[in-house]
Design a protein around this motif. Structure first.
Motif, PDB file in Angstrom:
ATOM      1  N   GLU A  17       0.857  -1.181   0.000  1.00 54.65           N
ATOM      2  CA  GLU A  17       0.000   0.000   0.000  1.00 54.65           C
ATOM      3  C   GLU A  17       0.889   1.226   0.000  1.00 54.65           C
ATOM      4  OE1 GLU A  17      -3.166   0.203   2.920  1.00 54.65           O
ATOM      5  OE2 GLU A  17      -3.257  -1.987   3.000  1.00 54.65           O
ATOM      6  N   CYS A  18       0.449   2.247  -0.709  1.00 56.59           N
ATOM      7  CA  CYS A  18       1.266   3.452  -0.826  1.00 56.59           C
ATOM      8  C   CYS A  18       0.354   4.644  -1.094  1.00 56.59           C
ATOM      9  CB  CYS A  18       2.281   3.273  -1.953  1.00 56.59           C
ATOM     10  SG  CYS A  18       3.402   4.645  -2.140  1.00 56.59           S
ATOM     11  N   TYR A  24       6.165  15.549   0.277  1.00 57.64           N
ATOM     12  CA  TYR A  24       6.837  14.504  -0.503  1.00 57.64           C
ATOM     13  C   TYR A  24       7.143  13.262   0.347  1.00 57.64           C
ATOM     14  CZ  TYR A  24       7.235  18.342  -3.752  1.00 57.64           C
ATOM     15  OH  TYR A  24       6.942  19.402  -4.573  1.00 57.64           O
ATOM     16  N   ARG A  25       6.137  12.868   1.104  1.00 60.28           N
ATOM     17  CA  ARG A  25       6.252  11.655   1.916  1.00 60.28           C
ATOM     18  C   ARG A  25       5.235  10.635   1.425  1.00 60.28           C
ATOM     19  NH1 ARG A  25       4.727  13.094   7.353  1.00 60.28           N
ATOM     20  NH2 ARG A  25       3.330  14.471   6.246  1.00 60.28           N
ATOM     21  N   LEU A  26       5.517   9.382   1.713  1.00 58.97           N
ATOM     22  CA  LEU A  26       4.618   8.294   1.356  1.00 58.97           C
ATOM     23  C   LEU A  26       4.227   7.526   2.605  1.00 58.97           C
ATOM     24  CD1 LEU A  26       6.566   6.848  -1.707  1.00 58.97           C
ATOM     25  CD2 LEU A  26       4.582   8.374  -1.781  1.00 58.97           C
ATOM     26  N   GLN A  27       2.945   7.262   2.755  1.00 57.58           N
ATOM     27  CA  GLN A  27       2.461   6.376   3.811  1.00 57.58           C
ATOM     28  C   GLN A  27       2.431   4.989   3.193  1.00 57.58           C
ATOM     29  OE1 GLN A  27      -1.479   7.227   5.197  1.00 57.58           O
ATOM     30  NE2 GLN A  27      -1.210   6.006   7.037  1.00 57.58           N
ATOM     31  N   VAL A  28       3.190   4.057   3.764  1.00 58.78           N
ATOM     32  CA  VAL A  28       3.341   2.747   3.135  1.00 58.78           C
ATOM     33  C   VAL A  28       3.051   1.608   4.097  1.00 58.78           C
ATOM     34  CG1 VAL A  28       5.029   3.574   1.457  1.00 58.78           C
ATOM     35  CG2 VAL A  28       5.821   2.661   3.628  1.00 58.78           C
ATOM     36  N   LYS A  29       2.667   0.480   3.507  1.00 60.32           N
ATOM     37  CA  LYS A  29       2.579  -0.798   4.204  1.00 60.32           C
ATOM     38  C   LYS A  29       3.349  -1.800   3.368  1.00 60.32           C
ATOM     39  CE  LYS A  29      -1.736  -0.087   6.613  1.00 60.32           C
ATOM     40  NZ  LYS A  29      -3.107  -0.536   6.848  1.00 60.32           N
ATOM     41  N   ALA A  35       4.568  -0.964   8.669  1.00 61.04           N
ATOM     42  CA  ALA A  35       3.901   0.210   8.126  1.00 61.04           C
ATOM     43  C   ALA A  35       4.628   1.445   8.624  1.00 61.04           C
ATOM     44  CB  ALA A  35       2.440   0.246   8.556  1.00 61.04           C
ATOM     45  N   GLY A  36       4.622   2.489   7.802  1.00 61.62           N
ATOM     46  CA  GLY A  36       5.288   3.706   8.228  1.00 61.62           C
ATOM     47  C   GLY A  36       5.267   4.781   7.171  1.00 61.62           C
ATOM     48  N   MET A  85      11.998   3.706   6.093  1.00 62.77           N
ATOM     49  CA  MET A  85      10.745   4.276   6.571  1.00 62.77           C
ATOM     50  C   MET A  85      10.772   4.441   8.099  1.00 62.77           C
ATOM     51  SD  MET A  85       7.909   1.309   6.246  1.00 62.77           S
ATOM     52  CE  MET A  85       7.822  -0.029   7.405  1.00 62.77           C
ATOM     53  N   ILE A  86      10.001   5.397   8.555  1.00 63.01           N
ATOM     54  CA  ILE A  86       9.836   5.620   9.995  1.00 63.01           C
ATOM     55  C   ILE A  86       8.545   4.918  10.393  1.00 63.01           C
ATOM     56  CG2 ILE A  86       9.444   7.357  11.768  1.00 63.01           C
ATOM     57  CD1 ILE A  86      11.042   9.279   9.935  1.00 63.01           C
TER      58      ILE A  86
END
Length: 88
Positions: A17-18, A24-29, A35-36, A85-86
């Motif tokens: 997931e993105c 310019y950040r992405l929330q990702v799984k 996830a972060g 990722m954080i």
């Protein structure tokens, strides 16, 4: 408690997931359940990533073969996303 050092192989997974975020950040799984937030801002002055400074283009991110990808075949390796990722 001592933190165990992870190797490159520990980060091999796909992004599942993105979603683009401001700045310019992405929330990702990822496929390993992590996830972060992955911050792309540091990449935007380098090579092919320069075109992603156009926020409308940046927001067109999609997942192709497990990697965040933009029009023009611009992508970032999923293992880079996972390692940098954080956690959220």
């Amino acid at each position: 408690m001592k933190r165990e050092k992870m190797s490159f192989l520990d980060y091999l997974c796909d992004v599942t997931e993105c979603n683009p975020l401001p700045g310019y950040r992405l929330q990702v799984k990822c496929s390993d359940g992590a996830a972060g937030i992955f911050d792309m801002s540091g990449y935007l002055n380098r090579g092919m990533f320069k075109t992603l400074r156009d926020e409308a283009l940046f927001n067109q991110v999609r997942i192709v073969a497990g990697a965040p990808t933009w029009p023009g075949n611009i992508d970032v390796a999923p293992e880079r996303v996972r390692s940098d990722m954080i956690p959220a």
